[in-house]
Scaffold this active site. Structure first.
Site, short mmCIF file in Angstrom:
data_model
loop_
_atom_site.label_atom_id
_atom_site.label_comp_id
_atom_site.label_asym_id
_atom_site.label_seq_id
_atom_site.Cartn_x
_atom_site.Cartn_y
_atom_site.Cartn_z
N ASP A 174 32.41 -26.46 86.94
CA ASP A 174 33.09 -27.75 87.17
C ASP A 174 32.93 -28.10 88.65
O ASP A 174 32.66 -27.23 89.49
CB ASP A 174 34.58 -27.67 86.81
CG ASP A 174 35.28 -29.01 87.01
OD1 ASP A 174 34.76 -30.03 86.51
OD2 ASP A 174 36.34 -29.07 87.68
N SER A 175 33.14 -29.38 88.95
CA SER A 175 33.11 -29.81 90.35
C SER A 175 34.19 -29.09 91.16
O SER A 175 34.05 -28.94 92.37
CB SER A 175 33.34 -31.32 90.43
OG SER A 175 34.61 -31.62 89.89
N GLY A 204 33.60 -37.60 90.89
CA GLY A 204 33.84 -38.82 90.12
C GLY A 204 33.22 -40.10 90.65
O GLY A 204 32.81 -40.95 89.87
N CYS A 220 32.92 -30.17 82.75
CA CYS A 220 33.16 -31.32 83.61
C CYS A 220 32.56 -32.54 82.92
O CYS A 220 31.36 -32.54 82.60
CB CYS A 220 32.48 -31.08 84.96
SG CYS A 220 32.53 -32.50 86.08
N ASN A 221 33.38 -33.54 82.67
CA ASN A 221 32.87 -34.73 81.98
C ASN A 221 31.91 -35.51 82.85
O ASN A 221 30.90 -36.05 82.37
CB ASN A 221 34.05 -35.65 81.60
CG ASN A 221 34.86 -35.04 80.47
OD1 ASN A 221 34.59 -35.27 79.31
ND2 ASN A 221 35.86 -34.23 80.81
N THR A 222 32.20 -35.58 84.15
CA THR A 222 31.35 -36.36 85.05
C THR A 222 29.94 -35.75 85.08
O THR A 222 28.94 -36.47 84.97
CB THR A 222 31.97 -36.38 86.47
OG1 THR A 222 33.36 -36.70 86.35
CG2 THR A 222 31.28 -37.39 87.35
N GLU A 238 43.90 -32.25 92.69
CA GLU A 238 43.24 -31.24 93.55
C GLU A 238 44.12 -30.90 94.76
O GLU A 238 44.03 -29.83 95.31
CB GLU A 238 41.87 -31.73 94.02
CG GLU A 238 40.84 -31.85 92.90
CD GLU A 238 39.84 -30.71 92.87
OE1 GLU A 238 39.35 -30.32 93.93
OE2 GLU A 238 39.52 -30.23 91.76
N CYS A 248 38.70 -35.96 81.27
CA CYS A 248 38.44 -35.31 82.56
C CYS A 248 39.19 -34.00 82.48
O CYS A 248 40.38 -33.97 82.11
CB CYS A 248 38.96 -36.15 83.72
SG CYS A 248 38.89 -35.27 85.30
N THR A 249 38.51 -32.92 82.82
CA THR A 249 39.12 -31.61 82.60
C THR A 249 40.25 -31.30 83.58
O THR A 249 40.94 -30.29 83.44
CB THR A 249 38.03 -30.51 82.64
OG1 THR A 249 37.32 -30.61 83.88
CG2 THR A 249 37.07 -30.67 81.49
N HIS A 250 40.45 -32.16 84.58
CA HIS A 250 41.61 -32.02 85.46
C HIS A 250 42.90 -32.56 84.81
O HIS A 250 43.99 -32.14 85.17
CB HIS A 250 41.41 -32.81 86.76
CG HIS A 250 40.50 -32.19 87.75
ND1 HIS A 250 39.16 -32.04 87.55
CD2 HIS A 250 40.75 -31.71 89.01
CE1 HIS A 250 38.62 -31.48 88.62
NE2 HIS A 250 39.56 -31.27 89.52
N1 DGL Z 1 36.86 -32.36 86.08
C1 DGL Z 1 35.85 -33.32 86.19
C2 DGL Z 1 35.64 -34.12 84.92
O1 DGL Z 1 35.91 -33.60 83.85
C3 DGL Z 1 35.78 -34.17 87.34
C4 DGL Z 1 36.26 -34.46 88.43
C5 DGL Z 1 35.62 -34.97 89.67
O2 DGL Z 1 35.02 -34.17 90.33
O3 DGL Z 1 35.79 -36.17 89.94
O4 DGL Z 1 35.18 -35.22 84.96
#
Ligand code: DGL
Length: 274
Positions: free
Chosen positions: A11-12, A44, A74-76, A159, A193-195
């Site tokens: 992930d990022s 993002g 990570c979706n992005t 974050e 978004c996994t966050h």
């Molecule tokens: N957790 C990430 C996602 O699922 C992204 C976050 C990011 O770095 O902006 O998109």
């Protein structure tokens, strides 16, 4: 069998740990290496090219650590880098390696949650602007109406561990309101978004009763279990010593502190040496 091989999870930053937690619960025996690119997160708002370049560097680093299979948690990165890596890099440079994302497994099941056939997708600008979810969902649930909302301030709040404070309420309400004004029929929100699972307590407070909030951890974990069942040639290469290693491109102490919130367990990391 090479017992040192691991499943790589990328992930990022910290968000992928919410997915890793579900994967480790569902498939506890395997060896895992988690890599968070905290030094360059959030992804993002980065361009397609930048997300692709950063993601590829991290994936190649995980390959070099002995991961024949990498999950982009990570979706992005899944929206902006996965297809190019799968089609333009793996067949030529790493034909026996695989990289899987989180968008397709989610699109395959999201239509099962809604009763009104109308869902909201909340994600980063990168994920939303890529249109990956509406496109992918239309293959599996063509009748589903999908409304999207980007939430650019949610990842920075999470974050920085500000999501638990009252100051975050304004931005939670703001993006929820913006989504819900798009359609009164929405009854399900995908946290794309996994966050975002860390915002569930606040989201549950502002959403009308009966709303479904769907996080991706368990969906991705089931999909990975299914993938390993269907690909014994990959499964047999993976070590099963229940080993978990954590790496960050950022500061290890800061990572350890924040990661334990996302992973819900004590985390000890090392810094990536490129
Ligand atoms: N957790 C990430 C996602 O699922 C992204 C976050 C990011 O770095 O902006 O998109």
């Amino acid at each position: 069998m090479n017992v040192t091989k691991s499943i790589g999870i990328f992930d990022s930053g910290y968000g992928g740990l919410t997915v890793f937690k579900s994967i480790a619960e569902r498939l506890p025996d395997y060896n895992y290496i988690y890599m968070g690119d905290n030094a360059r997160s959030p992804y993002g708002d980065h361009s397609f090219e930048t997300v692709y370049q950063y993601t590829l560097e991290c994936v190649e680093w995980l390959f070099a650590q002995g991961c024949p299979l990498v999950i982009l948690a990570c979706n992005t990165a899944s929206a902006k880098a996965l297809r190019t890596i799968q089609q333009k890099v793996l067949p030529f440079k790493y034909p026996d390696h695989r990289v899987l994302g989180v968008i397709r497994p989610t699109a395959e099941v999201i239509g099962n949650y809604t009763e009104t056939n109308t869902i909201g997708v909340m994600g980063t600008r990168g994920t939303v602007n890529s249109e990956s979810y509406p496109i992918e969902i239309s293959h599996f649930f063509p009748e589903l109406e999908v409304f999207q909302q980007s939430c650019p301030l949610w990842v920075p709040l999470i974050e920085n561990n500000e999501h638990i404070n009252p100051g975050a309420d304004y931005f939670v309400q703001k993006y929820v309101d913006a989504l819900l004004t798009k359609s009164a029929a929405i009854d399900t929100i995908l946290l794309a978004c996994t966050h975002y699972p860390l915002l569930v307590p606040k989201l549950s407070k502002v959403l009308p009763e009966g709303f479904k909030l769907v996080a991706q951890g368990d969906i991705v974990a089931s999909s990975l279990a299914d993938y390993l069942d269907r690909h014994p040639e990959m499964e047999s290469r993976l070590g099963k010593e229940n080993r978990k290693q954590f790496f960050t491109s950022g500061d290890e102490q800061v990572f350890n502190q924040n990661a334990s919130i996302f992973f819900d367990a004590h985390v000890v990391s090392a810094r990536v040496r490129w």
